[in-house]
Design a protein around this motif. Sequence first.
Motif, PDB file in Angstrom:
ATOM      1  N   LEU A 130       0.808  -1.214   0.000  1.00  0.00           N
ATOM      2  CA  LEU A 130       0.000   0.000   0.000  1.00  0.00           C
ATOM      3  C   LEU A 130       0.846   1.271   0.000  1.00  0.00           C
ATOM      4  CD1 LEU A 130      -2.864   1.023  -0.134  1.00  0.00           C
ATOM      5  CD2 LEU A 130      -3.028   0.821   2.350  1.00  0.00           C
ATOM      6  N   PRO A 131       1.921   1.366   0.803  1.00  0.00           N
ATOM      7  CA  PRO A 131       2.771   2.565   0.695  1.00  0.00           C
ATOM      8  C   PRO A 131       3.351   2.749  -0.708  1.00  0.00           C
ATOM      9  CG  PRO A 131       3.219   1.431   2.750  1.00  0.00           C
ATOM     10  CD  PRO A 131       2.327   0.517   1.953  1.00  0.00           C
ATOM     11  N   GLU A 132       3.671   1.665  -1.396  1.00  0.00           N
ATOM     12  CA  GLU A 132       4.178   1.777  -2.759  1.00  0.00           C
ATOM     13  C   GLU A 132       3.091   2.305  -3.698  1.00  0.00           C
ATOM     14  OE1 GLU A 132       6.221  -1.686  -4.259  1.00  0.00           O
ATOM     15  OE2 GLU A 132       6.760  -2.346  -2.242  1.00  0.00           O
ATOM     16  N   ILE A 133       1.865   1.828  -3.520  1.00  0.00           N
ATOM     17  CA  ILE A 133       0.751   2.308  -4.334  1.00  0.00           C
ATOM     18  C   ILE A 133       0.567   3.810  -4.148  1.00  0.00           C
ATOM     19  CG2 ILE A 133      -1.768   2.197  -4.605  1.00  0.00           C
ATOM     20  CD1 ILE A 133      -1.590  -0.763  -3.781  1.00  0.00           C
ATOM     21  N   LEU A 134       0.572   4.245  -2.908  1.00  0.00           N
ATOM     22  CA  LEU A 134       0.335   5.662  -2.617  1.00  0.00           C
ATOM     23  C   LEU A 134       1.466   6.538  -3.137  1.00  0.00           C
ATOM     24  CD1 LEU A 134      -1.033   5.150   0.983  1.00  0.00           C
ATOM     25  CD2 LEU A 134      -2.367   5.799  -1.034  1.00  0.00           C
ATOM     26  N   ALA A 135       2.692   6.030  -3.088  1.00  0.00           N
ATOM     27  CA  ALA A 135       3.824   6.797  -3.613  1.00  0.00           C
ATOM     28  C   ALA A 135       3.668   7.041  -5.108  1.00  0.00           C
ATOM     29  CB  ALA A 135       5.129   6.058  -3.310  1.00  0.00           C
ATOM     30  N   LEU A 136       3.222   6.013  -5.840  1.00  0.00           N
ATOM     31  CA  LEU A 136       3.001   6.182  -7.279  1.00  0.00           C
ATOM     32  C   LEU A 136       1.860   7.150  -7.547  1.00  0.00           C
ATOM     33  CD1 LEU A 136       3.445   2.522  -8.588  1.00  0.00           C
ATOM     34  CD2 LEU A 136       4.990   4.454  -8.934  1.00  0.00           C
ATOM     35  N   ILE A 137       0.794   7.063  -6.769  1.00  0.00           N
ATOM     36  CA  ILE A 137      -0.342   7.973  -6.960  1.00  0.00           C
ATOM     37  C   ILE A 137       0.105   9.414  -6.727  1.00  0.00           C
ATOM     38  CG2 ILE A 137      -2.560   8.685  -5.985  1.00  0.00           C
ATOM     39  CD1 ILE A 137      -3.174   5.746  -5.488  1.00  0.00           C
ATOM     40  N   GLU A 138       0.923   9.644  -5.695  1.00  0.00           N
ATOM     41  CA  GLU A 138       1.418  10.994  -5.419  1.00  0.00           C
ATOM     42  C   GLU A 138       2.253  11.537  -6.570  1.00  0.00           C
ATOM     43  OE1 GLU A 138       2.061  12.081  -0.926  1.00  0.00           O
ATOM     44  OE2 GLU A 138       3.069  10.176  -1.328  1.00  0.00           O
ATOM     45  N   GLY A 140       1.690  10.842  -9.621  1.00  0.00           N
ATOM     46  CA  GLY A 140       0.855  10.893 -10.812  1.00  0.00           C
ATOM     47  C   GLY A 140       1.028   9.697 -11.719  1.00  0.00           C
ATOM     48  N   GLU A 141       1.559   8.599 -11.188  1.00  0.00           N
ATOM     49  CA  GLU A 141       1.789   7.390 -11.970  1.00  0.00           C
ATOM     50  C   GLU A 141       0.772   6.309 -11.598  1.00  0.00           C
ATOM     51  OE1 GLU A 141       5.849   6.110 -11.697  1.00  0.00           O
ATOM     52  OE2 GLU A 141       6.596   8.174 -11.497  1.00  0.00           O
ATOM     53  N   SER A 142       0.550   5.373 -12.494  1.00  0.00           N
ATOM     54  CA  SER A 142      -0.410   4.300 -12.242  1.00  0.00           C
ATOM     55  C   SER A 142       0.249   3.168 -11.465  1.00  0.00           C
ATOM     56  CB  SER A 142      -0.942   3.737 -13.562  1.00  0.00           C
ATOM     57  OG  SER A 142      -1.713   2.563 -13.310  1.00  0.00           O
ATOM     58  N   PRO A 143      -0.425   2.683 -10.421  1.00  0.00           N
ATOM     59  CA  PRO A 143       0.119   1.547  -9.665  1.00  0.00           C
ATOM     60  C   PRO A 143      -0.375   0.200 -10.189  1.00  0.00           C
ATOM     61  CG  PRO A 143      -1.732   2.460  -8.490  1.00  0.00           C
ATOM     62  CD  PRO A 143      -1.610   3.265  -9.762  1.00  0.00           C
ATOM     63  N   ALA A 144      -1.023   0.181 -11.337  1.00  0.00           N
ATOM     64  CA  ALA A 144      -1.661  -1.042 -11.823  1.00  0.00           C
ATOM     65  C   ALA A 144      -0.685  -2.184 -12.047  1.00  0.00           C
ATOM     66  CB  ALA A 144      -2.421  -0.755 -13.122  1.00  0.00           C
ATOM     67  N   CYS A 145       0.590  -1.879 -12.240  1.00  0.00           N
ATOM     68  CA  CYS A 145       1.578  -2.926 -12.509  1.00  0.00           C
ATOM     69  C   CYS A 145       2.092  -3.593 -11.228  1.00  0.00           C
ATOM     70  CB  CYS A 145       2.753  -2.348 -13.294  1.00  0.00           C
ATOM     71  SG  CYS A 145       3.620  -1.029 -12.408  1.00  0.00           S
ATOM     72  N   LEU A 146       1.752  -3.058 -10.073  1.00  0.00           N
ATOM     73  CA  LEU A 146       2.271  -3.610  -8.830  1.00  0.00           C
ATOM     74  C   LEU A 146       1.578  -4.917  -8.462  1.00  0.00           C
ATOM     75  CD1 LEU A 146       2.578  -0.392  -6.617  1.00  0.00           C
ATOM     76  CD2 LEU A 146       4.409  -1.640  -7.763  1.00  0.00           C
ATOM     77  N   PRO A 147       2.258  -5.790  -7.716  1.00  0.00           N
ATOM     78  CA  PRO A 147       1.655  -7.079  -7.326  1.00  0.00           C
ATOM     79  C   PRO A 147       0.373  -6.888  -6.519  1.00  0.00           C
ATOM     80  CG  PRO A 147       4.010  -7.078  -6.880  1.00  0.00           C
ATOM     81  CD  PRO A 147       3.651  -5.675  -7.245  1.00  0.00           C
ATOM     82  N   GLY A 148      -0.678  -7.607  -6.920  1.00  0.00           N
ATOM     83  CA  GLY A 148      -1.922  -7.604  -6.176  1.00  0.00           C
ATOM     84  C   GLY A 148      -2.807  -6.395  -6.386  1.00  0.00           C
ATOM     85  N   VAL A 149      -2.440  -5.508  -7.300  1.00  0.00           N
ATOM     86  CA  VAL A 149      -3.244  -4.298  -7.528  1.00  0.00           C
ATOM     87  C   VAL A 149      -4.258  -4.546  -8.641  1.00  0.00           C
ATOM     88  CG1 VAL A 149      -3.207  -1.887  -8.278  1.00  0.00           C
ATOM     89  CG2 VAL A 149      -1.470  -2.746  -6.688  1.00  0.00           C
ATOM     90  N   VAL A 150      -5.523  -4.295  -8.337  1.00  0.00           N
ATOM     91  CA  VAL A 150      -6.608  -4.435  -9.305  1.00  0.00           C
ATOM     92  C   VAL A 150      -7.046  -3.040  -9.712  1.00  0.00           C
ATOM     93  CG1 VAL A 150      -8.879  -5.431  -9.737  1.00  0.00           C
ATOM     94  CG2 VAL A 150      -7.348  -6.517  -8.099  1.00  0.00           C
TER      95      VAL A 150
END
Length: 461
Positions: A130-138, A140-150
Amino acid sequence: MRLLLVSANRERSPYPVFPLGLACLVPSLEAAGHELRALDLCFEADPEAAVTAALADFAPQAVIISVRNIDNVTWPGSRSYVAGVKAIVDRCRGIATTILGGSGFSLMPAELLAFTGGDLGVVGEGEEILPEILALIERGESPACLPGVVAGAGAFAPPRPVERIAAPDRRLFALARYRREGGMANIQTKRGCPFGCIYCTYPLLEGRRMRLRPAAEIVAELRELADAGIDYVYFVDDIFNYPPDFAEELCRAMVASGLTMGWSAFINPQFITPRLMETMVAAGCDAVEFGTDSGSPAMLRNLGKSFGVEQIRESSRICRELGVDFAHYILFGGPGETPATIAESFALMDEVAPTAVIAMTGIRIFPGTPLFERAVAEGMVTPDEPLLEPTFYLDPAIRDVLGELVTAGAMTRRNWVAPGLEINMSDAMLEAMRHFPVRGPLWKLIKRLGRSHAKPLSQRQ
């Protein structure tokens, strides 16, 4: 970022359950520098209004919504929770990014994300990803490529298991209220399940490889709970007594710590010995729950259980001799169930004489389980059938008579509880039972009940 952590669970039967999953996210999110606020909807009279008020007051940039369950897995009295989750997402739409997660979400992530209209979903454990997802969102990048992200209806990368399970931080939540209204707190000592029960979702959610927390760390968490006024805990592990040596190590560490906290846990009859149970009792255990499922040898095999009838007998004997209250959970209606196998379960429970028998009728079908594959093969469901609404396996041989057979047997036995059939278990009865000064599972009060009570099947919708 400002993050609003929302626990969507509103189920209070048989007791409200503390949002442990969200509490486990707090340490890593705070370490990443995020500002956190929690909203627990379990005690809110108007959950949608509570969400709206929190959005206006806190102005979060993202809302993390934890979905513990999608329904109450109870037949025929099933309750679905997905509409309530959608209502939460609807309130957040256009105001903050919505990220769904939790055990319920992880069972059918693409389907639930599509139904609710959430922005993103996290499958499996979220502490690290989740911290990795939020870092990408901040950025302006998509986190869709991260493990377990739908991020939509397409495929997603498998989740990445957490290697080190950190202790939860409960400070943002009303721990005292859960203690007051639920009679206990919850704690987890391990994740993963190597067993093969055909209906079980634990291997899907946590993987088959077991990851154990250090005993000293668990004892430190128990001491924190004791300092917060908690005097009873429930170990939420899929199986507390496996591996047996780890369970014994933990209990001995609890004894050495001097803690005087009562507790109970879900255990497997295959791994109970007099020595282990004695150690558990010395550490404060006063009740256990067995995931027995059946008293029929044939049904135990059909359900993929790792033990047989003799181990059920022996583990029950150990509990009786040590004065430990114990309950057996029985699942009726699985593959191969017949009136004869149902009778075997009643007979074995009469013989082993537990404090309580918790009888569930019908088995909830979840994608990815062997039971789902069997249901597809038998034409009960289609391979691509949406299962967000409660869908149950009921063997055709007993489908039309299961409710009547279980009701007839349970009504003549004071220690039986059948939630779906409302035998010795209803919302009104549970509310009344909470007034008793009990710590731990409410079924321990079964000894105080009079004759069995049930709402006639003809009056149920």
